[in-house]
Motif scaffolding. Structure first.
Motif, PDB file in Angstrom:
ATOM      1  N   ASP A 147       0.820  -1.208   0.000  1.00  0.00           N
ATOM      2  CA  ASP A 147       0.000   0.000   0.000  1.00  0.00           C
ATOM      3  C   ASP A 147       0.854   1.258   0.000  1.00  0.00           C
ATOM      4  OD1 ASP A 147      -2.855  -1.038   0.279  1.00  0.00           O
ATOM      5  OD2 ASP A 147      -1.819  -2.110   1.883  1.00  0.00           O
ATOM      6  N   LEU A 148       2.076   1.144   0.504  1.00  0.00           N
ATOM      7  CA  LEU A 148       3.004   2.266   0.500  1.00  0.00           C
ATOM      8  C   LEU A 148       4.422   1.707   0.530  1.00  0.00           C
ATOM      9  CD1 LEU A 148       3.348   5.410   0.739  1.00  0.00           C
ATOM     10  CD2 LEU A 148       3.549   5.047   3.210  1.00  0.00           C
ATOM     11  N   LYS A 170       2.261   6.148  -4.508  1.00  0.00           N
ATOM     12  CA  LYS A 170       2.283   5.134  -3.448  1.00  0.00           C
ATOM     13  C   LYS A 170       3.690   4.940  -2.895  1.00  0.00           C
ATOM     14  CE  LYS A 170      -0.311   1.489  -3.810  1.00  0.00           C
ATOM     15  NZ  LYS A 170      -0.985   0.241  -4.293  1.00  0.00           N
TER      16      LYS A 170
END
Length: 376
Positions: A147-148, A170
């Motif tokens: 997600d990151l 991201k």
């Protein structure tokens, strides 16, 4: 993609973060320190209830642990033991809100947990661990699903994205933190000058692992320049700090160039002496080609030592693209020499711009990213 809505209500009483580590407490080097700083930044957040870290490696006694931290070392025996330790912590902590993956090799574990618990996960990358020469289909599959992705430098982020299709939005650059209170300008310790034979010398230093597989630190470049520089400044000495199996090759190279007595190898040093060893130095030079960031550059600057980084790797970001140090082309010996001679007689000064990397700034960045991921 993780279902962040599902975990939001579950963590309403305070966040629980699962931290998947290679090494942190009981570890040496920049990655271990980065992990300790990250864990302590999480624990310092009032919104965080608990941090559970599962370690893969430990090479030294544990440092003191934060109050909110559960540090599990039961998985040190190997992959199977590590997976068992992670599974035990998952059963003991059903309220995990976020998975922090501290190494790309652990990304498959982080991805599986995020799918199982329907929570977001973030991946941290440091340098060559995520550069194209270490790219694999497996790494691409799992890392691209984070997600990151937090990279210690823009160089690392960009080289990672050259093979792993992660959208720029991201990713974040979260450089290493410098503990300014542990360094500072100070006198040269007479006993250390005597130990290394540096009385009356002007000292150039490079600090790093002497690994035959990592001949990119800049040691060779400085050794090769020493004969020429000594013609103009016979008082010069080159201090190489660190340990590794490449030392015999570097010693032989220095001897073959006739500068064997001018190049001093310290071997491993004690952590409590580190700042005083930096204070022996007149210029820190790292004309490297493979550093993800170059944390040692920050340590030198924090002791008031002028520093030189490289335009081919992350050390240029440690000197903030020339704002708080010099940037050179490591393939240009004349440029390296000119940079060394420009600052070797300069007075000690800690640049104001170093505060950008101070621990409070690192902590604020990290906490902001965590809150962004969990939605509160």
């Amino acid at each position: 993609m993780s279902d962040t809505k599902a975990h939001g209500a579950r963590g309403s009483a305070g966040l629980t973060i699962l931290h998947l580590a290679t090494d942190a407490y009981g570890g040496y080097g920049g990655v271990a320190l980065y992990n300790r700083d990250a864990i302590e930044g999480m624990c310092a957040d009032p919104a965080v209830k608990k941090v559970v870290s599962v370690a893969r490696v430990q090479s030294a006694p544990l440092q003191p642990l934060p109050d909110k931290l559960t540090y599990d070392t039961s998985g040190l025996g190997g992959v199977a033991d590590y997976l068992k330790a992670v599974w035990r912590q998952l059963r003991a902590n059903p309220d995990i809100d976020l998975v922090y993956c501290a190494h790309i090799n652990l990304a498959p574990v982080a991805w599986a947990i995020s799918r199982l618990r329907r929570v977001p996960w973030m991946l941290c990358i440091y340098g060559i661990d995520a550069w194209p020469q270490y790219a694999t289909p497996r790494g691409k599959f799992f890392a691209s699903r984070a997600d990151l992705v937090c990279a210690v430098s823009a160089v690392t982020r960009d080289r990672f994205r050259s093979w792993c299709p992660v959208p720029l939005e991201k990713t974040e650059v979260t450089p290493n933190a410098i503990h300014l209170d542990e360094f500072g300008i100070g006198p040269k310790r007479p006993d250390l000058l005597a130990r290394y034979g540096l009385e009356g010398a002007k000292v150039i230093m490079t600090f790093g692992r002497l690994d035959p597989a990592e001949k990119y630190k800049g040691f060779d470049e400085i050794i090769e320049l020493m004969p020429e520089m000594l013609e103009e400044r016979p008082e010069l000495r080159y201090l190489i700090v660190g340990k590794g199996d490449d030392r015999p090759r570097l010693e032989a190279k220095a001897a073959a160039l006739g500068v064997g007595d001018k190049v001093i190898f310290t071997g491993p040093i004690e952590e409590e002496e580190k700042a005083d060893i930096y204070r022996l130095v007149d210029v820190y030079a790292m004309p490297s080609k493979g550093e993800g960031f170059g944390f040692v550059v920050l340590e030198a600057l924090a002791c008031g030592v002028p520093a030189i980084g490289s335009n081919q790797d992350g050390t240029q970001e440690a000197v903030r693209q020339g704002m708080i140090g010099q940037v050179v082309d490591p393939d240009n010996p004349a440029q390296i020499k000119a940079a060394i001679f420009k600052v070797i007689d300069a007075p000690r000064e800690i640049p104001e711009g170093l505060a950008y990397f101070a621990l409070p700034a690192f902590t604020a960045r990290l906490q902001g990213l965590i809150h962004r991921l969990v939605g509160r």
